[in-house]
Write a protein that holds these residues in place. Structure first.
Motif, PDB file in Angstrom:
ATOM      1  N   GLN A   1      -8.977 -18.298  35.883  1.00 34.77           N
ATOM      2  CA  GLN A   1      -8.411 -16.843  36.070  1.00 34.77           C
ATOM      3  C   GLN A   1      -7.938 -16.170  34.353  1.00 34.77           C
ATOM      4  N   VAL A   2      -7.812 -15.150  33.844  1.00 33.82           N
ATOM      5  CA  VAL A   2      -7.978 -14.482  32.209  1.00 33.82           C
ATOM      6  C   VAL A   2      -6.634 -15.108  31.872  1.00 33.82           C
ATOM      7  N   GLN A   3      -6.083 -14.848  30.790  1.00 34.66           N
ATOM      8  CA  GLN A   3      -5.346 -14.864  30.302  1.00 34.66           C
ATOM      9  C   GLN A   3      -3.812 -13.538  29.359  1.00 34.66           C
ATOM     10  N   LEU A   4      -3.509 -13.396  29.440  1.00 36.38           N
ATOM     11  CA  LEU A   4      -3.302 -12.000  29.126  1.00 36.38           C
ATOM     12  C   LEU A   4      -2.190 -11.845  27.955  1.00 36.38           C
ATOM     13  N   ARG A  19       3.247   2.302  21.657  1.00 41.12           N
ATOM     14  CA  ARG A  19       2.272   1.794  22.164  1.00 41.12           C
ATOM     15  C   ARG A  19       1.873   0.436  22.125  1.00 41.12           C
ATOM     16  N   LEU A  20       1.898  -0.625  23.333  1.00 42.76           N
ATOM     17  CA  LEU A  20       1.775  -1.984  23.984  1.00 42.76           C
ATOM     18  C   LEU A  20       0.325  -1.758  24.216  1.00 42.76           C
ATOM     19  N   SER A  21      -0.180  -3.058  24.156  1.00 41.40           N
ATOM     20  CA  SER A  21      -1.034  -3.402  24.098  1.00 41.40           C
ATOM     21  C   SER A  21      -1.028  -4.640  25.407  1.00 41.40           C
ATOM     22  N   CYS A  22      -2.653  -5.037  25.861  1.00 44.76           N
ATOM     23  CA  CYS A  22      -2.182  -5.901  26.658  1.00 44.76           C
ATOM     24  C   CYS A  22      -4.349  -7.009  26.569  1.00 44.76           C
ATOM     25  N   ALA A  23      -4.160  -7.530  25.958  1.00 48.73           N
ATOM     26  CA  ALA A  23      -5.724  -8.207  25.741  1.00 48.73           C
ATOM     27  C   ALA A  23      -5.824  -9.222  26.833  1.00 48.73           C
ATOM     28  N   ALA A  24      -6.966  -9.389  27.808  1.00 43.62           N
ATOM     29  CA  ALA A  24      -7.624  -9.725  28.265  1.00 43.62           C
ATOM     30  C   ALA A  24      -8.396 -11.213  27.632  1.00 43.62           C
ATOM     31  N   SER A  25      -8.440 -11.986  28.182  1.00 45.39           N
ATOM     32  CA  SER A  25      -9.350 -13.434  27.456  1.00 45.39           C
ATOM     33  C   SER A  25     -10.843 -13.772  28.175  1.00 45.39           C
ATOM     34  N   TYR A  93       8.301  -6.207  27.310  1.00 42.66           N
ATOM     35  CA  TYR A  93       8.178  -5.616  28.530  1.00 42.66           C
ATOM     36  C   TYR A  93       6.866  -6.728  28.341  1.00 42.66           C
ATOM     37  N   TYR A  94       6.289  -6.769  29.926  1.00 48.94           N
ATOM     38  CA  TYR A  94       4.788  -7.577  30.595  1.00 48.94           C
ATOM     39  C   TYR A  94       4.484  -7.326  31.206  1.00 48.94           C
ATOM     40  N   CYS A  95       2.793  -7.533  30.719  1.00 48.30           N
ATOM     41  CA  CYS A  95       1.546  -7.254  31.169  1.00 48.30           C
ATOM     42  C   CYS A  95       1.253  -8.311  32.397  1.00 48.30           C
ATOM     43  N   TYR A  96       0.910  -7.353  33.544  1.00 49.01           N
ATOM     44  CA  TYR A  96       0.446  -8.616  34.902  1.00 49.01           C
ATOM     45  C   TYR A  96      -0.478  -8.408  35.046  1.00 49.01           C
ATOM     46  N   ALA A  97      -1.767  -8.597  35.139  1.00 49.94           N
ATOM     47  CA  ALA A  97      -2.841  -8.883  36.593  1.00 49.94           C
ATOM     48  C   ALA A  97      -2.814  -9.651  37.586  1.00 49.94           C
ATOM     49  N   ASP A 100      -0.529 -12.718  40.829  1.00 52.76           N
ATOM     50  CA  ASP A 100       0.736 -13.435  39.689  1.00 52.76           C
ATOM     51  C   ASP A 100       0.283 -14.041  38.222  1.00 52.76           C
ATOM     52  N   ILE A 101      -0.647 -13.186  37.321  1.00 57.03           N
ATOM     53  CA  ILE A 101      -1.158 -13.288  36.347  1.00 57.03           C
ATOM     54  C   ILE A 101      -0.251 -12.637  34.857  1.00 57.03           C
ATOM     55  N   TRP A 102       0.416 -12.981  34.177  1.00 58.13           N
ATOM     56  CA  TRP A 102       1.644 -12.429  33.490  1.00 58.13           C
ATOM     57  C   TRP A 102       0.887 -13.133  31.669  1.00 58.13           C
ATOM     58  N   GLY A 103       1.723 -11.796  30.597  1.00 57.47           N
ATOM     59  CA  GLY A 103       1.634 -12.087  29.486  1.00 57.47           C
ATOM     60  C   GLY A 103       3.039 -13.156  29.423  1.00 57.47           C
ATOM     61  N   GLN A 104       3.022 -12.759  27.956  1.00 62.01           N
ATOM     62  CA  GLN A 104       4.274 -14.013  27.625  1.00 62.01           C
ATOM     63  C   GLN A 104       5.830 -12.388  27.358  1.00 62.01           C
TER      64      GLN A 104
END
Length: 112
Positions: A1-4, A19-25, A93-97, A100-104
């Motif tokens: 699964q991807v990481q954020l 501006r917040l950004s969320c990068a997926a692996s 602020y958390y990025c979610y996909a 149940d995939i969460w950023g730090q």
């Protein structure tokens, strides 16, 4: 699964923008639901904004008209443009996909 991984948090004065950004692996093309949540100490994580892979968006009432969520499926990124920031927007602020995939998390602090 991807990481954020989130970026773009920081300290800003009330009325300012971030501006917040969320990068997926990996590819987010097949991920239907992505979102931004935020959490303050002692409180539950709450939804700020969400977006589907077709671009349908949803916002919490408290941020409508001030925040804009977007995603770039080609670049595997999601963003949150935050304008007219208020002290009550201060949170992690958390990025979610889905699912149940969460950023730090990234800290946003708005000073009055």
């Amino acid at each position: 699964q991807v990481q954020l991984v989130e970026s773009g948090g920081g300290l800003v004065q009330a009325g300012g923008s971030l501006r917040l950004s969320c990068a997926a692996s990996g590819s987010i093309l097949s991920i239907n639901h992505m979102a931004w949540y935020r959490q303050t100490p002692g409180k539950q994580r709450m939804l700020v904004a969400s977006i589907t892979n077709r671009g349908s968006t949803n916002y919490a009432d408290s941020v409508k008209g001030r925040f804009t969520i977007s995603r770039d499926n080609a670049e595997n990124t999601m963003s949150l443009q935050m304008n007219s920031l208020k002290p009550e927007d201060t949170a992690i602020y958390y990025c979610y996909a889905s699912y149940d995939i969460w950023g730090q998390g990234t800290q946003v602090t708005v000073s009055s």
